[in-house]
Design an enzyme around this catalytic site. Structure first.
Site, short mmCIF file in Angstrom:
data_model
loop_
_atom_site.label_atom_id
_atom_site.label_comp_id
_atom_site.label_asym_id
_atom_site.label_seq_id
_atom_site.Cartn_x
_atom_site.Cartn_y
_atom_site.Cartn_z
N SER A 246 0.87 -1.03 -0.02
CA SER A 246 -0.11 0.09 0.05
C SER A 246 0.94 1.35 0.01
O SER A 246 2.21 1.22 0.23
CB SER A 246 -1.02 0.05 1.25
OG SER A 246 -0.04 0.48 2.46
N LYS A 247 0.43 2.36 -0.13
CA LYS A 247 1.09 3.58 0.04
C LYS A 247 1.70 3.97 1.20
O LYS A 247 2.81 4.74 0.97
CB LYS A 247 0.17 4.59 -0.66
CG LYS A 247 -0.60 4.79 -1.99
CD LYS A 247 -1.09 6.23 -2.28
CE LYS A 247 -1.51 6.02 -3.72
NZ LYS A 247 -2.73 6.47 -4.21
N ARG A 248 1.34 3.23 2.18
CA ARG A 248 2.14 3.43 3.27
C ARG A 248 3.59 2.71 3.31
O ARG A 248 4.35 3.23 4.04
CB ARG A 248 1.37 2.64 4.27
CG ARG A 248 2.05 2.22 5.75
CD ARG A 248 0.74 1.60 6.50
NE ARG A 248 0.29 0.31 5.95
CZ ARG A 248 0.81 -0.70 6.14
NH1 ARG A 248 2.11 -0.86 6.69
NH2 ARG A 248 0.59 -2.04 5.58
N GLY A 250 5.45 3.25 0.48
CA GLY A 250 6.06 3.98 -0.21
C GLY A 250 5.37 4.16 -1.58
O GLY A 250 4.44 3.83 -1.63
#
Ligand code: GLU
Length: 471
Positions: A246-248, A250
């Site tokens: 996920s965007k968490r 990177g």
């Protein structure tokens, strides 16, 4: 050799244009591209734009742009799935004619009633069984209908997957899925199979989130008497912590890596290694990847993103690249990242500096930072550490150095004894002299070697910068 093996390889990438090109999609496209290109086959592109609400031309453009940056060229024009809708409907009617599909007039209420009755009877799952499956066409009402597949009710469907192995699905768990809606539009499951068949796709390489679809899709191939493609469902990419990416973690968009300055060759190398292995080989060219890539080398467990490894490979690709090609890529990067473009003079200087800045730069941003000495113009602004290296004593030393540089021939061999001599005369080591020189020439403390900088920018510019710094 069996007939299927003799067919030329045709692979495809079939993104839904609802966002950007995800790194997982980029890897799927790459695997398909490598597999086809390594076998003299074709790599096709199909935009799955049937969801009219969510599909946008901007998203399609972002995907094409991501593929272009990765260097994944496709054969022919990209196919729009939406534009094939009449052909999909035609196939649904052919299935009717073959007796492998039927018209179903059941309403939503009929289906809900069926399910409720099944649940009341204690069924653990309630697969809808339409009363129209074997109905006599003479009894058809004049009402809207959908076309459903006549799926086998007993036995099992086996997906012979090149990555997952033999995957068995009980037919009793699959319903007679709808292939054509009452408004005449095809369902996704039908569209994919018809398109893959019509495009001559021989190998379907895609994310394992589509493995369940494969069982239903295989039934459509059977219903039409078409050859089933080779299936290869690849595990998804996870974050470094093993959790779903996920965007968490990177950047998840291919375009983000481009604007962060990763070279496409390094990205291709890294993504190829992400979930696929060829012995212990880590660093390789795209040519080697094409020769080596096979479905057998794809692992069964999710691959974890490893940013260190990505950077390491990117650094190696930057160091190994041809200077001219590198310059070209850097200019494309600056444009993509909306950074200031190079002037003709800067391009010239960067090209002369390339030999001493391309080692140990993991991204183009790092390379540009190392090349600062070649790109800045006077007066060179210094950061705090460089400023600190330009103390009064150091400035005095620079003053004694400049006259010596006026007449010496501008080669490392001639410059070296002068700098060594100046350092000795002031009772300091060469390192102590190098610090103010770096600060004066680049405004930084970490730079290429002092000699390389002096040789690249030339005598006049060197002397001027030293004078500026000496004050
Ligand atoms: N459009 C699907 C997706 O973006 C891919 C379908 C396929 O590869 O068969 O996930």
């Amino acid at each position: 050799m069996c007939a299927a093996e003799a067919k030329p390889v045709v692979t495809r990438f079939a993104p839904s244009p609802t966002g950007y090109l995800h790194i997982g999609g980029g890897r799927t496209a790459l695997f398909n591209w490598l597999y086809a290109r390594g076998r003299g086959g074709k790599f096709l592109l199909r935009i799955e734009d049937t969801d009219r609400e969510r599909s946008t031309p901007e998203a399609t453009e972002a995907i094409l742009q991501g593929l272009r940056w990765l260097g994944l060229d496709w054969d022919g024009e990209a196919v729009s799935q939406f534009e094939q809708k009449d052909r999909h409907a035609e196939v649904a009617h052919q299935m009717l004619a073959r007796g492998t599909a039927y018209k179903c007039f059941s309403t939503q209420e009929d289906i809900a009633t069926f399910r409720a009755a099944q649940e009341a009877a204690g069924a653990s799952y309630a697969v809808f069984q339409s009363p129209w499956r074997d109905a006599d066409p003479a009894s058809y009402p004049d009402l809207p209908y959908v076309i459903r597949m006549k799926a086998p009710r007993d036995g099992e469907t086996v997906i012979d997957d090149q990555v997952q192995g033999r995957v068995v699905i009980q037919n009793a768990t699959l319903d007679d899925m709808i292939v054509l809606r009452s408004d005449g539009t095809p369902t996704y499951m039908l569209a994919v199979v018809v398109d893959d068949h019509d495009m001559g796709v021989t190998h379907v390489i895609r994310g394992d989130d589509h493995l369940n679809n494969a069982a239903r899709q295989q039934m459509v191939y059977d219903a039409m008497g078409w050859d089933i493609p080779v299936w290869a469902h690849i595990p998804l990419i996870h974050g470094p912590d093993g959790k779903k990416l996920s965007k968490r973690h990177g950047a998840t968009a291919v375009g983000d890596y481009q604007v962060q300055g990763y070279p496409a060759a390094g990205m291709r190398n890294y993504l190829t290694r992400l979930g696929w292995a060829h012995g212990n080989d880590e660093f390789f060219t795209s040519q080697q990847a094409m020769e080596w890539f096979d479905l057998g080398g794809i692992g069964r467990s999710p691959a974890r993103l490893d940013f260190k490894k990505l950077e390491n490979l990117c650094g190696q690709h930057i160091a190994a690249a041809e200077d001219a090609a590198l310059l070209h890529e850097i200019e494309a990067f600056l444009a993509a990242a909306h950074m200031e473009l190079l002037t003709d003079a800067q391009r010239d200087l960067l090209s002369r500096a390339m030999y001493c800045v391309k080692d140990r730069a993991k991204t183009f941003l790092e390379l540009i930072e190392k090349a600062r000495f070649a790109l800045v113009s006077r007066p060179v602004s210094a950061d705090a550490a460089a400023e600190a290296a330009l103390d009064t004593v150091s400035r005095g030393i620079l003053k004694t150095l400049t006259p010596r540089l006026q007449t010496v021939s501008w080669t490392k061999e001639e410059l070296e004894p002068i700098l060594t001599e100046i350092a000795a005369a002031h009772g300091i080591g060469f390192g102590k002299l190098a610090a103010p020189l770096r600060a004066a020439l680049a405004g930084r403390t970490a730079t290429p070697s002092v000699y390389d900088m002096m040789l690249v920018i030339g005598r006049d510019e060197t002397i001027s910068r030293l004078k500026d710094a000496a004050g």
